[in-house]
Scaffold this active site. Sequence first.
Site, PDB file in Angstrom:
ATOM      1  N   CYS A 131     -24.872 -34.435 -55.192  1.00 17.09           N
ATOM      2  CA  CYS A 131     -24.169 -35.014 -54.037  1.00 17.09           C
ATOM      3  C   CYS A 131     -24.940 -34.829 -52.731  1.00 17.09           C
ATOM      4  O   CYS A 131     -24.631 -35.472 -51.729  1.00 17.09           O
ATOM      5  CB  CYS A 131     -22.769 -34.429 -53.928  1.00 17.09           C
ATOM      6  SG  CYS A 131     -21.761 -34.890 -55.345  1.00 17.09           S
ATOM      7  N   HIS A 183     -20.117 -35.876 -46.937  1.00 17.56           N
ATOM      8  CA  HIS A 183     -20.068 -36.298 -48.338  1.00 17.56           C
ATOM      9  C   HIS A 183     -18.605 -36.484 -48.723  1.00 17.56           C
ATOM     10  O   HIS A 183     -17.745 -35.680 -48.350  1.00 17.56           O
ATOM     11  CB  HIS A 183     -20.728 -35.242 -49.220  1.00 17.56           C
ATOM     12  CG  HIS A 183     -20.513 -35.489 -50.676  1.00 17.56           C
ATOM     13  ND1 HIS A 183     -20.840 -36.685 -51.273  1.00 17.56           N
ATOM     14  CD2 HIS A 183     -19.971 -34.711 -51.647  1.00 17.56           C
ATOM     15  CE1 HIS A 183     -20.525 -36.630 -52.558  1.00 17.56           C
ATOM     16  NE2 HIS A 183     -19.993 -35.444 -52.801  1.00 17.56           N
ATOM     17  N   ASN A 192     -15.709 -40.319 -55.225  1.00 17.00           N
ATOM     18  CA  ASN A 192     -16.989 -39.639 -55.026  1.00 17.00           C
ATOM     19  C   ASN A 192     -18.086 -40.430 -55.737  1.00 17.00           C
ATOM     20  O   ASN A 192     -18.145 -40.444 -56.962  1.00 17.00           O
ATOM     21  CB  ASN A 192     -16.878 -38.215 -55.583  1.00 17.00           C
ATOM     22  CG  ASN A 192     -18.142 -37.407 -55.370  1.00 17.00           C
ATOM     23  OD1 ASN A 192     -19.174 -37.930 -54.964  1.00 17.00           O
ATOM     24  ND2 ASN A 192     -18.062 -36.119 -55.662  1.00 17.00           N
TER      25      ASN A 192
HETATM   26  N1  COA Z   1      -3.528 -34.966 -62.596  1.00 16.93           N
HETATM   27  C1  COA Z   1      -2.561 -34.041 -62.686  1.00 16.93           C
HETATM   28  N2  COA Z   1      -2.814 -32.738 -62.821  1.00 16.93           N
HETATM   29  C2  COA Z   1      -4.096 -32.350 -62.861  1.00 16.93           C
HETATM   30  C3  COA Z   1      -5.156 -33.263 -62.756  1.00 16.93           C
HETATM   31  C4  COA Z   1      -4.831 -34.618 -62.623  1.00 16.93           C
HETATM   32  N3  COA Z   1      -5.771 -35.569 -62.525  1.00 16.93           N
HETATM   33  N4  COA Z   1      -6.313 -32.595 -62.815  1.00 16.93           N
HETATM   34  C5  COA Z   1      -6.021 -31.296 -62.939  1.00 16.93           C
HETATM   35  N5  COA Z   1      -4.664 -31.150 -62.975  1.00 16.93           N
HETATM   36  C6  COA Z   1      -3.898 -29.924 -63.110  1.00 16.93           C
HETATM   37  C7  COA Z   1      -4.730 -28.800 -63.651  1.00 16.93           C
HETATM   38  O1  COA Z   1      -4.750 -28.871 -65.075  1.00 16.93           O
HETATM   39  C8  COA Z   1      -4.006 -27.598 -63.154  1.00 16.93           C
HETATM   40  O2  COA Z   1      -2.890 -27.351 -63.994  1.00 16.93           O
HETATM   41  P1  COA Z   1      -2.543 -25.853 -64.449  1.00 16.93           P
HETATM   42  O3  COA Z   1      -2.275 -25.129 -63.153  1.00 16.93           O
HETATM   43  O4  COA Z   1      -1.375 -26.060 -65.317  1.00 16.93           O
HETATM   44  O5  COA Z   1      -3.764 -25.381 -65.140  1.00 16.93           O
HETATM   45  C9  COA Z   1      -3.461 -28.054 -61.810  1.00 16.93           C
HETATM   46  O6  COA Z   1      -3.472 -29.489 -61.829  1.00 16.93           O
HETATM   47  C10 COA Z   1      -4.255 -27.586 -60.620  1.00 16.93           C
HETATM   48  O7  COA Z   1      -5.618 -27.830 -60.887  1.00 16.93           O
HETATM   49  P2  COA Z   1      -6.718 -27.356 -59.914  1.00 16.93           P
HETATM   50  O8  COA Z   1      -8.062 -27.567 -60.531  1.00 16.93           O
HETATM   51  O9  COA Z   1      -6.385 -26.016 -59.383  1.00 16.93           O
HETATM   52  O10 COA Z   1      -6.523 -28.408 -58.725  1.00 16.93           O
HETATM   53  P3  COA Z   1      -7.166 -28.363 -57.311  1.00 16.93           P
HETATM   54  O11 COA Z   1      -6.151 -28.329 -56.269  1.00 16.93           O
HETATM   55  O12 COA Z   1      -8.300 -27.373 -57.224  1.00 16.93           O
HETATM   56  O13 COA Z   1      -7.840 -29.810 -57.244  1.00 16.93           O
HETATM   57  C11 COA Z   1      -9.982 -30.874 -57.496  1.00 16.93           C
HETATM   58  C12 COA Z   1      -8.809 -30.204 -58.193  1.00 16.93           C
HETATM   59  C13 COA Z   1     -11.046 -31.227 -58.521  1.00 16.93           C
HETATM   60  C14 COA Z   1      -9.485 -32.118 -56.812  1.00 16.93           C
HETATM   61  C15 COA Z   1     -10.570 -29.923 -56.436  1.00 16.93           C
HETATM   62  O14 COA Z   1     -10.742 -28.659 -57.010  1.00 16.93           O
HETATM   63  C16 COA Z   1     -11.890 -30.371 -55.869  1.00 16.93           C
HETATM   64  O15 COA Z   1     -11.958 -31.328 -55.141  1.00 16.93           O
HETATM   65  N6  COA Z   1     -12.962 -29.601 -56.120  1.00 16.93           N
HETATM   66  C17 COA Z   1     -14.262 -29.791 -55.485  1.00 16.93           C
HETATM   67  C18 COA Z   1     -14.912 -31.074 -55.794  1.00 16.93           C
HETATM   68  C19 COA Z   1     -16.216 -31.133 -55.055  1.00 16.93           C
HETATM   69  O16 COA Z   1     -16.286 -30.962 -53.863  1.00 16.93           O
HETATM   70  N7  COA Z   1     -17.316 -31.305 -55.733  1.00 16.93           N
HETATM   71  C20 COA Z   1     -18.569 -31.128 -55.060  1.00 16.93           C
HETATM   72  C21 COA Z   1     -19.329 -32.273 -54.921  1.00 16.93           C
HETATM   73  S1  COA Z   1     -19.387 -33.265 -56.337  1.00 16.93           S
END
Ligand code: COA
Length: 337
Positions: free
Chosen positions: A114, A255, A285
Amino acid sequence: MSTIRAAVTGVGHYAPEKILSNADLEKMVDTTDEWIRTRTGIRERRILENGATSDMCAKAIESLLKHRGISAEEIDIIIVATVTPDMFFPATGCIVQEKIGAKKAWAFDISAACSGFLYALVMGAQFVETGAYKKVVVVGGDKMSSITDYTDRNTCILFGDAAAAVLLEPSEDDSYGLLDYRMYSDGSGGQYLYMKGGGSACPPSHESVDKKYHYIFQDGKAVFKVAVVGMADVSEEIMERNNLTGADVDWLVPHQANLRIIDATASRMGLDASKVMINVDRYGNTTAATIPLCLSEWWLDGRLKRGHRVVLASFGAGYTWGGALLRWSLESPGKKS
Ligand code: COA
């Protein structure tokens, strides 16, 4: 001694027509539009149905050349930032060169996920600043749909396909162009965001396919925590190094991974939301394409104007991150009909 600065003198982008909405994803995995919007800010993303990363990069560059009014044969260097090259070799840059007919250029790829566009921009600027070359095209392009597992709700909601390019040329006035940058890597972050299969460590095999090693793996929570700090820190560092306050910055171009990371960065910089380029809602993204895609859209519709001070910031797999300060030199084309 006078300073040669590398200025952006052309910009263009390509986003495929096919839209994959949150409603579409609700039918594919156990998720909801509400969950995706509140956690990421994404509403829809684009999917390239036919073709490869090079096709999108070629279209982005062709659009740039049309606006700039020059031919592909005038390009000296093509640098493609991507994690979804058409193939391991030859470089996607060379494939793009052939597709657009940039016969006099030399071309190569860089891989910084990224942060790929920012790394490539800084690298491309060196060739201009040393006086060695005059027309360097830097393009960020990724067909993320080609490495996304559409049965994995953790990742398939996040990514989309696009490409966008800028042309770097010597600035006529050294107060314009790339004024500053700070780039970072931390290899200890590699374990949280990667694609395991296909390389020399884990060559393709029936087993690698069965185990889904050819798809993106991300520990979202771990990446989120460092991305939010990394992008805000580097943006603040760029401002401090250049004695800028929020009032001096016209645009933050972050980004586009997650709206919450973008908001946290803007808030640390003391920037009003109206000064932040955001299109993650429409594209998700797109990895190396996010930053130039914003620049191209904002320039095309006249919001990004000559003289604007622009802070670019990225965070991605590696980990890689960085920030840059640009003074925008391109005259606005005015509103397109
Ligand atoms: N729909 C519904 N629930 C979902 C889901 C979806 N698409 N994806 C994950 N979940 C669930 C998970 O399984 C988890 O359930 P659990 O608590 O029963 O295990 C719950 O939602 C929370 O998941 P979590 O991973 O803690 O969510 P989050 O708030 O961290 O959001 C992202 C997930 C990926 C959106 C976030 O972590 C993120 O943006 N990360 C960084 C991405 C990034 O910047 N990348 C760098 C550049 S590429």
